[in-house]
Motif scaffolding. Sequence first.
Motif, short mmCIF file in Angstrom:
data_model
loop_
_atom_site.label_atom_id
_atom_site.label_comp_id
_atom_site.label_asym_id
_atom_site.label_seq_id
_atom_site.Cartn_x
_atom_site.Cartn_y
_atom_site.Cartn_z
N GLU A 32 0.80 -1.22 0.00
CA GLU A 32 0.00 0.00 0.00
C GLU A 32 0.85 1.28 0.00
O GLU A 32 1.72 1.46 0.85
CB GLU A 32 -0.89 0.00 1.25
N VAL A 33 0.58 2.16 -0.94
CA VAL A 33 1.30 3.43 -0.98
C VAL A 33 0.34 4.55 -0.57
O VAL A 33 -0.87 4.42 -0.69
CB VAL A 33 1.89 3.72 -2.39
N PRO A 34 0.90 5.65 -0.06
CA PRO A 34 0.02 6.78 0.29
C PRO A 34 -0.69 7.29 -0.96
O PRO A 34 -0.13 7.24 -2.05
CB PRO A 34 0.98 7.84 0.85
N ARG A 35 -1.92 7.76 -0.79
CA ARG A 35 -2.62 8.36 -1.94
C ARG A 35 -2.10 9.76 -2.18
O ARG A 35 -2.00 10.21 -3.30
CB ARG A 35 -4.13 8.45 -1.64
N VAL A 62 5.80 5.94 -8.23
CA VAL A 62 5.21 5.25 -7.06
C VAL A 62 3.71 5.02 -7.28
O VAL A 62 3.15 4.05 -6.78
CB VAL A 62 5.44 6.09 -5.77
N GLY A 63 3.09 5.92 -8.04
CA GLY A 63 1.66 5.78 -8.27
C GLY A 63 0.82 6.57 -7.28
O GLY A 63 -0.30 6.17 -6.93
N LEU A 64 1.36 7.72 -6.81
CA LEU A 64 0.55 8.58 -5.95
C LEU A 64 -0.61 9.15 -6.77
O LEU A 64 -0.49 9.34 -7.97
CB LEU A 64 1.38 9.76 -5.42
N GLY A 88 12.54 7.09 0.46
CA GLY A 88 12.87 6.79 1.85
C GLY A 88 11.73 7.19 2.78
O GLY A 88 11.37 6.46 3.71
N ALA A 89 11.13 8.35 2.51
CA ALA A 89 10.02 8.83 3.35
C ALA A 89 8.81 7.91 3.19
O ALA A 89 8.11 7.61 4.17
CB ALA A 89 9.66 10.26 2.95
N ILE A 90 8.56 7.45 1.98
CA ILE A 90 7.40 6.58 1.75
C ILE A 90 7.62 5.21 2.42
O ILE A 90 6.70 4.64 3.02
CB ILE A 90 7.11 6.45 0.24
N LEU A 91 8.85 4.72 2.36
CA LEU A 91 9.15 3.45 3.06
C LEU A 91 8.92 3.61 4.56
O LEU A 91 8.38 2.72 5.21
CB LEU A 91 10.59 3.03 2.78
#
Length: 251
Positions: free
Chosen positions: A19-22, A63-65, A234-237
Amino acid sequence: MSAAPAPADLLSQIRVNGEVPRHVAIIMDGNGRWARERMLPRPLGHRSGMKSVREVVEGAIEVGLEVLSLFAFSQENWQRPELEVAALMSLLEEYIQREADELDAQGVQVRMLGELDRLTPAARAAVDRVMKQTEHNTKLRLNLFISYGARAEIVRATKALAAEVAAGTRSVDAIDDAAFSEKLFTAGCPDPDLLIRTSGEQRISNFLLWQLAYTELYISSVLWPDFSRRELYGAILDYQDRDRRFGRVSA
Ligand code: IPE
Ligand code: IPE
Ligand code: MG
């Protein structure tokens, strides 16, 4: 010491995690300090920060935001020296001039949010042009906050709702969180899942006060002109490891 992981490896890890942040929002800070460290005038720090904008837009697409929000110029920033403000306004025009076609080709919908009436006529025209050119794109929504202050945004929303009540088109009971959100510049956008601030400052500086209620915060010590895909990934991880509870207890 082992080498820092390559951006491609970080991106693979993000995909493995799932899951990635929207919506990611960034307070792009530290241009002045970046310039000072090099004994350069502050506007050169701002100019150098433009490539970081390109980096994070490309990274966001990879990333697909759904939404990337960038704080570029606050209402309080109008109080900076006239020369610096002028340099920032012409950089805005130059950014649009240079990047509009590329952003359009990448499928980016550009939205400029803030008190745009305060911009110079040339900057205002450029802003209107890029918004129009990209309005049908759906790959990524890029919110660029210019001449923006969150308190003023909240006051503006309050007045809009009050005017509807005064005109008899809305009842007081029909004022709720959703109605309020719809009167903000960010109407239609999900709230940010992750807020990144660069240059190590640990404050919000009047950015998205309403929308950040349950946003995860990430402070990076990197100055904005040095911020790249690697730092974004790095922030998203880091975000993917968080336990967002929204006031409840963990699963
Ligand atoms: C961020 O960098 C850009 C704007 C606020 C316009 P700064 O210009 O605030 O850089 P520092 O904080 O002085 O290093
Ligand atoms: C916040 O940075 C505004 C933007 C990044 C556009 P500032 O540099 O203006 O914030 P303060 O003054 O350090 O709080
Ligand atoms: Mg600053």
